[in-house]
Scaffold this active site. Sequence first.
Site, short mmCIF file in Angstrom:
data_model
loop_
_atom_site.label_atom_id
_atom_site.label_comp_id
_atom_site.label_asym_id
_atom_site.label_seq_id
_atom_site.Cartn_x
_atom_site.Cartn_y
_atom_site.Cartn_z
N ASN A 107 45.73 41.16 38.80
CA ASN A 107 45.29 42.17 39.76
C ASN A 107 45.72 43.57 39.31
OD1 ASN A 107 44.46 39.92 41.19
ND2 ASN A 107 46.29 39.90 42.51
N HIS A 124 45.90 43.27 33.38
CA HIS A 124 44.64 44.02 33.32
C HIS A 124 44.76 45.46 33.74
CE1 HIS A 124 42.61 39.83 33.84
NE2 HIS A 124 42.97 40.06 32.58
N ASN A 218 45.64 27.27 45.71
CA ASN A 218 44.33 27.91 45.84
C ASN A 218 43.62 27.33 47.06
OD1 ASN A 218 41.57 28.81 45.36
ND2 ASN A 218 42.28 29.34 43.31
C1 BV8 Z 1 39.48 39.66 25.94
C2 BV8 Z 1 40.39 44.43 35.48
C3 BV8 Z 1 39.26 39.72 23.58
C4 BV8 Z 1 39.23 45.30 35.80
C5 BV8 Z 1 39.48 42.24 34.87
C6 BV8 Z 1 37.53 33.30 25.65
C7 BV8 Z 1 38.59 33.96 25.05
C8 BV8 Z 1 38.73 35.33 25.15
C9 BV8 Z 1 37.79 36.07 25.88
C10 BV8 Z 1 36.74 35.41 26.49
C11 BV8 Z 1 36.62 34.04 26.38
N1 BV8 Z 1 35.51 33.69 27.06
C12 BV8 Z 1 34.96 34.78 27.60
C13 BV8 Z 1 35.66 35.85 27.27
C14 BV8 Z 1 35.35 37.22 27.64
C15 BV8 Z 1 35.95 37.62 28.99
C16 BV8 Z 1 35.93 36.54 30.04
O1 BV8 Z 1 36.93 35.87 30.27
N2 BV8 Z 1 34.80 36.40 30.69
C17 BV8 Z 1 34.68 35.44 31.79
C18 BV8 Z 1 33.73 36.02 32.82
C19 BV8 Z 1 34.23 34.13 31.23
N3 BV8 Z 1 37.32 38.06 28.80
C20 BV8 Z 1 37.53 39.33 28.43
O2 BV8 Z 1 36.64 40.11 28.15
C21 BV8 Z 1 38.98 39.77 28.32
N4 BV8 Z 1 39.18 40.39 27.03
O3 BV8 Z 1 39.62 38.48 26.00
O4 BV8 Z 1 39.59 40.40 24.76
C22 BV8 Z 1 37.78 39.82 23.44
C23 BV8 Z 1 37.23 41.06 23.18
C24 BV8 Z 1 35.84 41.16 23.02
C25 BV8 Z 1 35.02 40.02 23.13
C26 BV8 Z 1 35.60 38.77 23.44
C27 BV8 Z 1 36.97 38.68 23.59
C28 BV8 Z 1 39.31 40.81 29.38
C29 BV8 Z 1 39.23 40.21 30.75
C30 BV8 Z 1 39.78 41.21 31.79
C31 BV8 Z 1 38.64 41.76 32.60
N5 BV8 Z 1 39.19 42.64 33.66
N6 BV8 Z 1 40.07 43.03 35.79
C32 BV8 Z 1 39.01 45.43 37.27
O5 BV8 Z 1 39.77 44.87 38.08
O6 BV8 Z 1 38.05 46.15 37.64
S1 BV8 Z 1 39.14 40.65 35.26
C33 BV8 Z 1 39.08 40.52 36.94
O7 BV8 Z 1 38.33 39.37 37.21
C34 BV8 Z 1 40.39 40.28 37.57
O8 BV8 Z 1 41.42 41.02 37.01
C35 BV8 Z 1 40.59 38.82 37.39
O9 BV8 Z 1 41.18 38.52 36.18
C36 BV8 Z 1 39.19 38.32 37.36
C37 BV8 Z 1 38.85 37.66 38.67
O10 BV8 Z 1 39.56 36.49 38.68
P1 BV8 Z 1 40.53 36.15 39.89
O11 BV8 Z 1 41.64 37.12 39.91
O12 BV8 Z 1 40.84 34.73 39.70
O13 BV8 Z 1 39.71 36.41 41.19
P2 BV8 Z 1 38.47 35.61 41.71
O14 BV8 Z 1 37.82 36.43 42.73
O15 BV8 Z 1 37.69 35.13 40.53
O16 BV8 Z 1 39.09 34.30 42.38
C38 BV8 Z 1 39.90 34.41 43.53
C39 BV8 Z 1 40.50 33.05 43.71
O17 BV8 Z 1 41.40 33.11 44.80
C40 BV8 Z 1 39.47 31.98 44.04
O18 BV8 Z 1 39.75 30.82 43.30
C41 BV8 Z 1 39.70 31.72 45.54
O19 BV8 Z 1 39.46 30.37 45.88
C42 BV8 Z 1 41.16 32.04 45.68
N7 BV8 Z 1 41.58 32.51 47.00
C43 BV8 Z 1 40.94 33.38 47.81
N8 BV8 Z 1 41.70 33.60 48.91
C44 BV8 Z 1 42.84 32.87 48.76
C45 BV8 Z 1 42.77 32.17 47.55
N9 BV8 Z 1 43.75 31.34 47.12
C46 BV8 Z 1 44.83 31.21 47.92
N10 BV8 Z 1 44.98 31.86 49.09
C47 BV8 Z 1 44.01 32.67 49.55
N11 BV8 Z 1 44.16 33.31 50.72
#
Ligand code: BV8
Length: 249
Positions: A107, A124, A218
């Site tokens: 976050n 991040h 979760n």
């Molecule tokens: C990178 C900042 C190298 C910005 C964010 C494999 C290896 C490496 C990279 C990749 C890979 N596969 C794909 C990639 C590329 C990409 C990626 O992962 N894509 C995804 C979509 C598949 N990764 C990247 O680009 C990363 N860079 O690896 O560099 C590289 C370079 C170039 C090319 C390739 C690789 C950078 C990733 C960072 C992106 N920036 N945030 C901003 O905030 O604006 S990510 C952003 O989304 C968040 O920070 C967070 O990480 C993510 C969202 O995830 P969550 O935090 O889990 O939130 P979400 O809403 O998804 O889920 C909420 C959860 O909470 C749910 O499960 C829900 O059930 C639960 N919940 C809800 N309420 C509750 C609860 N649980 C308990 N109690 C509750 N009350």
Amino acid sequence: MHTSNPDLIPEIIEILRSNNRVTVLTGAGISAESGVPTFRDAQTGLWSKFQPTELATPQAFRQNPKLVWEWYTWRREIIKKALPNPALFALAEMEKLFPEFVLITQNVDRLHRIAGNERIIELHGDIFKTKCSVENIAVKDWPDKGDIPPLCPHCGGMLRPDVVWFGESLPARILEAAWEAASSCQVFLAIGTSSVVEPAASLPIVALHNSAVVIEINSQDTPLSGIANYSLKGAAGDILPRLVSGLNR
Ligand code: BV8
């Protein structure tokens, strides 16, 4: 893998009580109970037609810097009104209970710091920090009127939030510290994260490979649920305070 049920809480309290090195990974779900929308929540109003993954990218900023800047301004205004919730306060309590405790967060909302945690790795970045998109240096002040996005007072380049966008690498020292915390802990808690975004999603796997006990908290199933040693289904704001009160007994 143990499925979740309330009976697991005493077992997990015992696991925590008998270990010293605890690493926690949090995602947007830990801030959800503070009213901060998660990435999976449907965005509201003007932003309902956009997916966060479409806006949090260098390409989006290049194509429409004003739109991306305004999206972050909208998010900052929501976060400014957010108060820490019981889950965040419980993790601040937990940090005091373990000699070796590290909190890794995906976050960018600073809520863990406001709730009282100190040993935080912000994977991040920080939505309240701004940098020049050309020089990549932090910029604290700029005219609050005029260009959107504002322009760098040093070089005239556009300013951007100091966060890691999709397709951008995480700072090496930040990633190393997170990897180290995942590989050296005895217990790894993955809380409120959909466990999809890399490289953060690999951290619990690193912990597992180093024989840590991995516990997911979760409200829904995630790709980690079937791999973790324990998967507790429920709200972090309910489960975490119960764990901490059990530890304090
Ligand atoms: C990178 C900042 C190298 C910005 C964010 C494999 C290896 C490496 C990279 C990749 C890979 N596969 C794909 C990639 C590329 C990409 C990626 O992962 N894509 C995804 C979509 C598949 N990764 C990247 O680009 C990363 N860079 O690896 O560099 C590289 C370079 C170039 C090319 C390739 C690789 C950078 C990733 C960072 C992106 N920036 N945030 C901003 O905030 O604006 S990510 C952003 O989304 C968040 O920070 C967070 O990480 C993510 C969202 O995830 P969550 O935090 O889990 O939130 P979400 O809403 O998804 O889920 C909420 C959860 O909470 C749910 O499960 C829900 O059930 C639960 N919940 C809800 N309420 C509750 C609860 N649980 C308990 N109690 C509750 N009350």
